[in-house]
Design a protein around this motif. Sequence first.
Motif, PDB file in Angstrom:
ATOM      1  N   ASP A 118       3.788   3.598  -2.123  1.00 20.29           N
ATOM      2  CA  ASP A 118       4.359   3.670  -3.573  1.00 20.29           C
ATOM      3  C   ASP A 118       5.818   4.528  -3.056  1.00 20.29           C
ATOM      4  OD1 ASP A 118       2.940   3.183  -5.530  1.00 20.29           O
ATOM      5  OD2 ASP A 118       1.730   4.843  -5.992  1.00 20.29           O
ATOM      6  N   LYS A 177       0.935  -1.288  -0.082  1.00 21.79           N
ATOM      7  CA  LYS A 177      -0.095  -0.166   0.089  1.00 21.79           C
ATOM      8  C   LYS A 177       0.904   1.435  -0.034  1.00 21.79           C
ATOM      9  CE  LYS A 177      -4.096  -2.042   1.766  1.00 21.79           C
ATOM     10  NZ  LYS A 177      -4.744  -2.633   3.055  1.00 21.79           N
ATOM     11  N   LEU A 206      -0.433   5.280  -1.462  1.00 24.63           N
ATOM     12  CA  LEU A 206      -0.721   5.251  -2.690  1.00 24.63           C
ATOM     13  C   LEU A 206      -1.655   6.368  -2.913  1.00 24.63           C
ATOM     14  CD1 LEU A 206      -1.896   1.320  -3.366  1.00 24.63           C
ATOM     15  CD2 LEU A 206       0.474   2.314  -3.768  1.00 24.63           C
ATOM     16  N   ASN A 215       0.154   9.716  -3.375  1.00 23.52           N
ATOM     17  CA  ASN A 215       1.241   9.622  -4.501  1.00 23.52           C
ATOM     18  C   ASN A 215       0.455   9.740  -5.902  1.00 23.52           C
ATOM     19  OD1 ASN A 215       4.021   9.833  -5.861  1.00 23.52           O
ATOM     20  ND2 ASN A 215       3.326   7.621  -6.536  1.00 23.52           N
ATOM     21  N   ARG A 216      -0.646   9.216  -5.851  1.00 27.65           N
ATOM     22  CA  ARG A 216      -1.548   9.276  -7.086  1.00 27.65           C
ATOM     23  C   ARG A 216      -2.282  10.570  -7.056  1.00 27.65           C
ATOM     24  NH1 ARG A 216      -1.845   3.241  -7.775  1.00 27.65           N
ATOM     25  NH2 ARG A 216       0.072   3.051  -7.312  1.00 27.65           N
TER      26      ARG A 216
END
Length: 198
Positions: A91, A89, A132, A135-136
Amino acid sequence: SGWSESKGGSGLSLTEKVGKLKVARESRAGYEREKFKLWVDEDHDGCDTRKEVLLSEAVKKPRQGEDCRLTGGTWRSYYDDKTVTDARKLDIDHVVPLAEGWDSGASTWTAERREAYANDLDAERSLVAVSLSSNRAKGDRDPAEWLPPATDALCTYATDWVATKLRWNLSADRAEIKALHKIAKGCKDATVTYTPAP
C-alpha cells in the motif's frame, strides 16, 4: 533525505520540533475520503502517484512497461521490516492519514490543496510504500493509537509524522503530542527537516 541525522544542519531535534506543533482539538465532522483526489499523474508521464512512490522507494527497481506497468522489483516495508517482492502486496501509506489530516486542518482547505496533500511527491517522506498488513493495522490512527511494530522504525516514523504535520501546517491533539514526546526521548539523534508546502 528528510529524516536523516544531520550534523548541525538546518534540522532541529525531534523533541524541539514536536514542541512546534500547534495543539488543537480534532474534529472528523464532514470527512469523506473522496474529498481527497488520489493517485493523479501530475507530470503526465504515464505513472500516477502510487507508481511514482513504488519506483522511488524500490530497493531493486521494477521493470517499467507500457502505461507504467511495473513488474519485478523489491521493496522494504519499514513499518514491519518486511521485504516485499510483489508491488500488489504494498500500500502507499499517507504517513499522516487523510482522515487525520482532515481532523487537524485539511477540512478548511480547497479541493486543490487536498489533492496536493494526497499526492505529495515533493516531500520524500509524506508517502511511503509499506506492506498491506501494516497499513491496514494502522488505518487512520495517530501515534497515540498506533505505532509501527518494527522497533527500529519508531524514530523514522515519528520524524516523518512531525515533518509532514509541520510541512502542511496541521495541528496535533494532546494525546498525540504526548506520544510523540515519549518517542522523541529515545531518538536523540533524530532531526526534522521539512519544506513548507506551497
